[in-house]
Scaffold this motif. Structure first.
Motif, PDB file in Angstrom:
ATOM      1  N   GLY A   1      -0.024   2.920  -0.565  1.00 33.97           N
ATOM      2  CA  GLY A   1      -1.362   2.334  -0.543  1.00 33.97           C
ATOM      3  C   GLY A   1      -2.454   3.373  -0.322  1.00 33.97           C
ATOM      4  N   VAL A   2      -2.192   4.353   0.542  1.00 32.83           N
ATOM      5  CA  VAL A   2      -3.167   5.428   0.790  1.00 32.83           C
ATOM      6  C   VAL A   2      -3.414   6.211  -0.498  1.00 32.83           C
ATOM      7  CG1 VAL A   2      -3.490   7.640   1.996  1.00 32.83           C
ATOM      8  CG2 VAL A   2      -2.741   5.629   3.264  1.00 32.83           C
TER       9      VAL A   2
ATOM     10  N   ALA B   1      -6.882 -12.154   4.521  1.00 31.91           N
ATOM     11  CA  ALA B   1      -5.600 -11.498   4.813  1.00 31.91           C
ATOM     12  C   ALA B   1      -5.647 -10.017   4.444  1.00 31.91           C
ATOM     13  CB  ALA B   1      -4.474 -12.181   4.047  1.00 31.91           C
ATOM     14  N   ASP B   2      -6.505  -9.682   3.490  1.00 28.65           N
ATOM     15  CA  ASP B   2      -6.652  -8.282   3.079  1.00 28.65           C
ATOM     16  C   ASP B   2      -7.627  -7.532   3.976  1.00 28.65           C
ATOM     17  OD1 ASP B   2      -4.999  -8.723   0.810  1.00 28.65           O
ATOM     18  OD2 ASP B   2      -6.712  -9.639  -0.209  1.00 28.65           O
ATOM     19  N   ARG B   3      -8.461  -8.284   4.718  1.00 29.21           N
ATOM     20  CA  ARG B   3      -9.474  -7.709   5.601  1.00 29.21           C
ATOM     21  C   ARG B   3      -9.294  -8.253   7.006  1.00 29.21           C
ATOM     22  NH1 ARG B   3     -14.075 -10.190   2.529  1.00 29.21           N
ATOM     23  NH2 ARG B   3     -13.321  -9.835   0.462  1.00 29.21           N
ATOM     24  N   PRO B   4      -8.304  -7.778   7.723  1.00 24.19           N
ATOM     25  CA  PRO B   4      -8.099  -8.299   9.085  1.00 24.19           C
ATOM     26  C   PRO B   4      -9.304  -7.993   9.980  1.00 24.19           C
ATOM     27  CG  PRO B   4      -6.385  -6.716   8.473  1.00 24.19           C
ATOM     28  CD  PRO B   4      -7.362  -6.777   7.353  1.00 24.19           C
ATOM     29  N   THR B   5      -9.590  -8.919  10.880  1.00 25.15           N
ATOM     30  CA  THR B   5     -10.744  -8.750  11.761  1.00 25.15           C
ATOM     31  C   THR B   5     -10.452  -7.909  12.971  1.00 25.15           C
ATOM     32  OG1 THR B   5     -10.158 -10.818  12.831  1.00 25.15           O
ATOM     33  CG2 THR B   5     -11.798 -10.930  11.077  1.00 25.15           C
TER      34      THR B   5
ATOM     35  N   GLU C   1      -2.458  -1.126   6.674  1.00 28.12           N
ATOM     36  CA  GLU C   1      -1.416  -1.889   7.345  1.00 28.12           C
ATOM     37  C   GLU C   1      -0.355  -2.298   6.339  1.00 28.12           C
ATOM     38  OE1 GLU C   1      -3.801  -5.051   8.770  1.00 28.12           O
ATOM     39  OE2 GLU C   1      -4.739  -3.844  10.323  1.00 28.12           O
ATOM     40  N   GLY C   2       0.886  -2.281   6.784  1.00 22.01           N
ATOM     41  CA  GLY C   2       2.004  -2.671   5.926  1.00 22.01           C
ATOM     42  C   GLY C   2       3.234  -1.890   6.345  1.00 22.01           C
ATOM     43  N   THR C   3       4.267  -1.969   5.532  1.00 21.63           N
ATOM     44  CA  THR C   3       5.477  -1.216   5.827  1.00 21.63           C
ATOM     45  C   THR C   3       5.177   0.275   5.671  1.00 21.63           C
ATOM     46  OG1 THR C   3       6.253  -1.210   3.542  1.00 21.63           O
ATOM     47  CG2 THR C   3       6.937  -3.081   4.939  1.00 21.63           C
ATOM     48  N   GLU C   4       6.032   1.103   6.227  1.00 21.34           N
ATOM     49  CA  GLU C   4       5.821   2.554   6.155  1.00 21.34           C
ATOM     50  C   GLU C   4       5.700   3.015   4.706  1.00 21.34           C
ATOM     51  OE1 GLU C   4       8.117   6.670   7.395  1.00 21.34           O
ATOM     52  OE2 GLU C   4       8.656   4.810   8.398  1.00 21.34           O
ATOM     53  N   ARG C   5       6.587   2.525   3.874  1.00 17.37           N
ATOM     54  CA  ARG C   5       6.561   2.907   2.456  1.00 17.37           C
ATOM     55  C   ARG C   5       5.296   2.409   1.767  1.00 17.37           C
ATOM     56  NH1 ARG C   5      11.084   1.241  -1.996  1.00 17.37           N
ATOM     57  NH2 ARG C   5      10.199   2.426  -3.692  1.00 17.37           N
ATOM     58  N   ALA C   6       4.907   1.166   2.050  1.00 18.18           N
ATOM     59  CA  ALA C   6       3.712   0.589   1.427  1.00 18.18           C
ATOM     60  C   ALA C   6       2.452   1.316   1.874  1.00 18.18           C
ATOM     61  CB  ALA C   6       3.615  -0.898   1.744  1.00 18.18           C
TER      62      ALA C   6
ATOM     63  N   ALA D   1     -17.387  -1.755   1.684  1.00 22.50           N
ATOM     64  CA  ALA D   1     -16.523  -2.917   1.423  1.00 22.50           C
ATOM     65  C   ALA D   1     -15.064  -2.468   1.306  1.00 22.50           C
ATOM     66  CB  ALA D   1     -16.967  -3.631   0.151  1.00 22.50           C
ATOM     67  N   ALA D   2     -14.839  -1.301   0.721  1.00 28.20           N
ATOM     68  CA  ALA D   2     -13.477  -0.770   0.579  1.00 28.20           C
ATOM     69  C   ALA D   2     -12.865  -0.451   1.940  1.00 28.20           C
ATOM     70  CB  ALA D   2     -13.491   0.477  -0.302  1.00 28.20           C
ATOM     71  N   ARG D   3     -13.686  -0.006   2.874  1.00 24.59           N
ATOM     72  CA  ARG D   3     -13.186   0.302   4.222  1.00 24.59           C
ATOM     73  C   ARG D   3     -12.639  -0.944   4.915  1.00 24.59           C
ATOM     74  NH1 ARG D   3     -17.644   3.781   4.247  1.00 24.59           N
ATOM     75  NH2 ARG D   3     -16.942   5.945   4.365  1.00 24.59           N
ATOM     76  N   ARG D   4     -13.155  -2.089   4.569  1.00 26.24           N
ATOM     77  CA  ARG D   4     -12.736  -3.329   5.235  1.00 26.24           C
ATOM     78  C   ARG D   4     -11.406  -3.859   4.716  1.00 26.24           C
ATOM     79  NH1 ARG D   4     -18.451  -4.069   5.252  1.00 26.24           N
ATOM     80  NH2 ARG D   4     -19.164  -4.155   7.409  1.00 26.24           N
ATOM     81  N   VAL D   5     -10.963  -3.384   3.557  1.00 27.39           N
ATOM     82  CA  VAL D   5      -9.684  -3.833   3.006  1.00 27.39           C
ATOM     83  C   VAL D   5      -8.612  -2.873   3.500  1.00 27.39           C
ATOM     84  CG1 VAL D   5      -8.357  -4.299   0.914  1.00 27.39           C
ATOM     85  CG2 VAL D   5     -10.796  -4.843   0.988  1.00 27.39           C
ATOM     86  N   THR D   6      -7.815  -3.351   4.452  1.00 26.78           N
ATOM     87  CA  THR D   6      -6.841  -2.467   5.098  1.00 26.78           C
ATOM     88  C   THR D   6      -5.391  -2.844   4.811  1.00 26.78           C
ATOM     89  OG1 THR D   6      -6.943  -3.787   7.115  1.00 26.78           O
ATOM     90  CG2 THR D   6      -8.412  -1.861   6.974  1.00 26.78           C
ATOM     91  N   ARG D   7      -5.168  -3.834   3.972  1.00 29.93           N
ATOM     92  CA  ARG D   7      -3.789  -4.187   3.613  1.00 29.93           C
ATOM     93  C   ARG D   7      -3.328  -3.276   2.481  1.00 29.93           C
ATOM     94  NH1 ARG D   7      -0.782  -7.392   0.263  1.00 29.93           N
ATOM     95  NH2 ARG D   7      -2.590  -8.195  -0.854  1.00 29.93           N
ATOM     96  N   ALA D   8      -2.300  -2.483   2.749  1.00 33.61           N
ATOM     97  CA  ALA D   8      -1.788  -1.518   1.769  1.00 33.61           C
ATOM     98  C   ALA D   8      -1.415  -2.201   0.457  1.00 33.61           C
ATOM     99  CB  ALA D   8      -0.591  -0.771   2.334  1.00 33.61           C
ATOM    100  N   GLY D   9      -0.816  -3.376   0.545  1.00 36.20           N
ATOM    101  CA  GLY D   9      -0.400  -4.103  -0.656  1.00 36.20           C
ATOM    102  C   GLY D   9      -1.552  -4.419  -1.589  1.00 36.20           C
ATOM    103  N   TRP D  10      -2.742  -4.661  -1.032  1.00 31.69           N
ATOM    104  CA  TRP D  10      -3.900  -4.959  -1.873  1.00 31.69           C
ATOM    105  C   TRP D  10      -4.232  -3.753  -2.745  1.00 31.69           C
ATOM    106  CZ3 TRP D  10      -8.758  -3.310  -3.135  1.00 31.69           C
ATOM    107  CH2 TRP D  10      -9.562  -4.219  -3.828  1.00 31.69           C
ATOM    108  N   TRP D  11      -4.236  -2.576  -2.156  1.00 29.46           N
ATOM    109  CA  TRP D  11      -4.545  -1.357  -2.915  1.00 29.46           C
ATOM    110  C   TRP D  11      -3.475  -1.073  -3.966  1.00 29.46           C
ATOM    111  CZ3 TRP D  11      -9.251   0.354  -2.926  1.00 29.46           C
ATOM    112  CH2 TRP D  11     -10.085   0.063  -1.845  1.00 29.46           C
TER     113      TRP D  11
END
Length: 165
Positions: free
Chosen positions: A93-94, A156-160, A84-89, A125-135
């Protein structure tokens, strides 16, 4: 008789110019004029630089596209959820997630002493972190620190709302 200030220069590209070297000390003009003759003229130098920049930009775009495709295929293969994040992020992040997890797997499992079952817990645990900015923020981290970094990730890095869990 004064040392001349206007020097005829035939550049290595074949262009001819009259250069005013009065800004240089008289005893350094001849050497500088000789050096100038071994260089391309300003116009040719600029044209070559612009061409190099275009080549570099095209190469970089192709390299990023290749890395992106590889990272997206890897994400699919290992069932990684979308970020999740902006298109560029998200794109960045991927790529970061792929590089971080690949480096950590190599360091911890292949070269280290982490068992596959322990790695599976880290991967989950890595699968649960979906905020692109975190990566993106973790891109320079040490592979051995991944488990601790994943534990430190906030809500905030692991949205439910993630439908994959």
């Amino acid at each position: 008789m004064a040392v001349k200030t206007i020097w005829p220069i035939t550049h290595s590209c074949g262009h001819h110019a009259e250069r005013d070297l009065s800004g240089r000390a008289a005893d350094r003009r001849a050497g500088f004029a000789e050096w100038l003759a071994k260089q391309e003229c300003t116009d040719c130098w600029r044209a070559a630089k612009e061409e190099d920049e275009q080549d570099k930009t095209a190469w970089l775009e192709a390299k990023r596209a290749e890395e992106q495709a590889e990272s997206e295929a890897w994400s699919e293969q290992y069932r990684m959820p979308p970020l999740e994040g902006t298109e560029r992020a998200v794109g960045w992040g991927v790529r970061c997630r792929h590089q971080i997890l690949a480096a950590a797997y190599t360091s911890l499992v292949l070269e280290g002493e982490t068992a596959e079952t322990e790695w599976e817990a880290i991967e989950e645990a890595a699968r649960r972190v979906t905020r692109a900015g975190w990566w993106i923020d973790q891109r320079s981290s040490e592979p051995g620190d991944l488990a601790e970094l994943l534990q430190a990730a906030t809500a905030a890095d692991r949205p439910t709302e993630n439908p994959h869990f």
